[in-house]
Design an enzyme around this catalytic site. Structure first.
Site, short mmCIF file in Angstrom:
data_model
loop_
_atom_site.label_atom_id
_atom_site.label_comp_id
_atom_site.label_asym_id
_atom_site.label_seq_id
_atom_site.Cartn_x
_atom_site.Cartn_y
_atom_site.Cartn_z
N THR A 75 0.82 -1.21 0.00
CA THR A 75 0.00 0.00 0.00
C THR A 75 0.85 1.26 0.00
OG1 THR A 75 -1.64 -1.21 1.29
CG2 THR A 75 -1.87 1.18 1.24
N TYR A 124 5.73 -12.35 4.21
CA TYR A 124 4.68 -11.58 3.55
C TYR A 124 4.15 -12.38 2.36
CZ TYR A 124 2.51 -7.24 1.69
OH TYR A 124 1.65 -6.28 1.22
N LYS A 163 2.24 -12.02 7.42
CA LYS A 163 1.05 -11.32 6.95
C LYS A 163 0.48 -12.09 5.78
CE LYS A 163 -0.86 -7.15 4.87
NZ LYS A 163 -0.63 -5.88 4.17
N ILE A 169 -2.89 -6.21 9.47
CA ILE A 169 -2.06 -5.18 8.83
C ILE A 169 -2.82 -4.84 7.56
CG2 ILE A 169 0.20 -4.59 7.85
CD1 ILE A 169 1.42 -6.89 9.46
#
Lengths: 299, 299
Positions: free
Chosen positions: A47, A139, A169, A210
């Site tokens: 992001t 991730y 995540k 997150i």
């Protein structure tokens, strides 16, 4: 086991009209997100448009955050790049800054590589950093990387490097996958990428979320976490989900930046780097509604 | 129109056992490829493991090639990265070195971005380089990038930046796509990524090929180009395809490096950077056969 749920915000990176990084707004907005109640920040994630930024830019901006007074132990910066040497450089720097950990994509250009190659890649980063303080959050975002973090890979990494891999995540959006990871590796802090999954994530023993939309709605997401298991949960969850759905119907990153601009009444926050395109003004009403839901009532 | 077909080799990047770049072998092997008859090199492409290398490493190695006496106008280095600022830095450097052009991937981390965002990205690179000598070869390899270079994008770029976009490498393996590009943009030099497609590429008005297996088989691929339309074409094409098929049955990049090691009788060439894994010795016989077919008869 149930943990106290945490929220890390993948803070946006503001750009100036000439597409250089807007350091002042980056620091100011990051502090606002912490003031909203976020437990910490995960800067330089998807992001954050970090994959559109050079290693030098990311190093400079991490130092800017720390120099601004934000505690490094509340930061989990993204440090995984396509290039091995870039990942080593960013991860070493994050450790030296005292960060809580590094949120690490797998090398994401080459597809169909063997699991052993991914183990070798993380091992080469760990060896290259050569610092016992290193802690890695994996991730998993296969829709961008095309390189999944499988259960088998997690197991191989945790076995080879005990104590280094402390979290993950899961941005796949696939709750079954997240649930499998939580069950298989209860010692990992496993974060969902959507606040809509927080109730089941936390109930299953996960660590929280997150989430991109926490850039706009951190206060209500933290309120949801505080209300889990109470009679207030359903109402807060419905409101949080309503905001999330607004963003899911738009180009996510430009929409998050447009909402940040609306919140601060400062259009400069809406600038994106290519390959993104600034959100069309046609969506002003939707953005205004998201910001109003997130902040209008001071929830 | 029929062009004189050309072969550019996406030269491998040798690594030392500690995974740093082996500058001496890189230069030595690159010179061998040109001596094989290649028209030029496309260093720092997919086969070169360039996406596992930092910007600084790529800059240093391009300078090493030029300083070694290889003419810069025979080089089309890869310069397209995930990060806009990296692409600008590498492209500017390639132009300053006097390279024939830059082979440019689209920004490849973010998926599903709008065409306008890709136009903006190439435009930002062109503006950032700000040098009238810049010439761009587009690089379409959707199986790695997930970001296709569509006909519509090519048209938009050529219209917005006349004279800048001079070529394209189509690594999709889809001849129909390549053929559509050649027909739609006859002024572009359109390269196939496989020597097996050279006959139809050249017959349709394409420019030749930029092929991974040319690292091993450049002489025969050039012989094929010279024999197009003659009675020798079929025989040479069959031999070239046989070598190609050996590599297609193996992990391509580790196999190309193993074959280079076999050719030079120097195992150091077989080292790869993670996320690749060095080719298993189980494939020694297949690699020996490919090298024998490519060089054994001095074809």
């Amino acid at each position: 086991m149930t943990r106290t749920p945490k929220l890390f915000v993948p803070a946006i990176t503001p750009f100036r009209p000439d597409l250089t990084i807007d350091r002042e707004r980056f620091i100011a907005n990051s502090k606002v997100l912490l003031a909203d109640g976020a437990d910490g920040l995960a800067p330089f994630g998807t992001t954050s448009e970090a994959n559109s930024m050079s290693v030098a830019e990311r190093i400079e901006m991490l130092e800017a955050l720390v120099e601004s007074g934000i505690a490094a132990d509340r930061l989990i910066p993204g440090t995984g790049c396509a290039a091995l040497t870039d990942s080593i450089a960013l991860t070493r720097h994050a450790v030296q800054q005292g960060c809580l950990g590094a949120l690490m994509l797998p090398p994401f250009y080459y597809k169909g590589v063997p699991e052993q190659g991914l183990v070798d890649s993380y091992s080469a980063i760990i060896d290259g950093v050569a610092d016992s303080r290193l802690r890695i959050y994996l991730y998993h975002i296969p829709q961008m990387t095309g390189v999944p973090i499988t259960l088998s890979l997690i197991e191989a990494l945790m076995k080879k490097h005990p104590g280094i891999f402390v979290g993950l995540k899961d941005s796949s959006g696939n709750w079954d996958n997240t649930h499998s990871i939580i069950k298989a590796f209860p010692e990992l802090e496993t974060y969902s990428a959507s606040e809509a999954l927080v109730p089941q994530n936390v109930a299953a023993g996960g660590a929280g979320c997150i989430s991109a939309s926490a850039n706009v709605n951190a206060r209500n997401i933290k309120a949801l976490m505080a209300a889990l298991g109470t009679e207030r949960e359903a109402g807060i969850a419905a409101g949080v989900t309503e905001v999330r759905k607004i963003f899911e119907g738009l180009p996510l990153i430009p929409a998050i930046k447009a909402a940040t601009a609306a919140r601060h009444k400062d259009e400069a926050y809406a600038v994106v780097r290519p390959p993104f395109v600034r959100l069309s003004r046609d969506h002003d009403a939707a953005i205004a509604r998201a910001v109003s839901l997130a902040h209008g009532t001071g929830a």
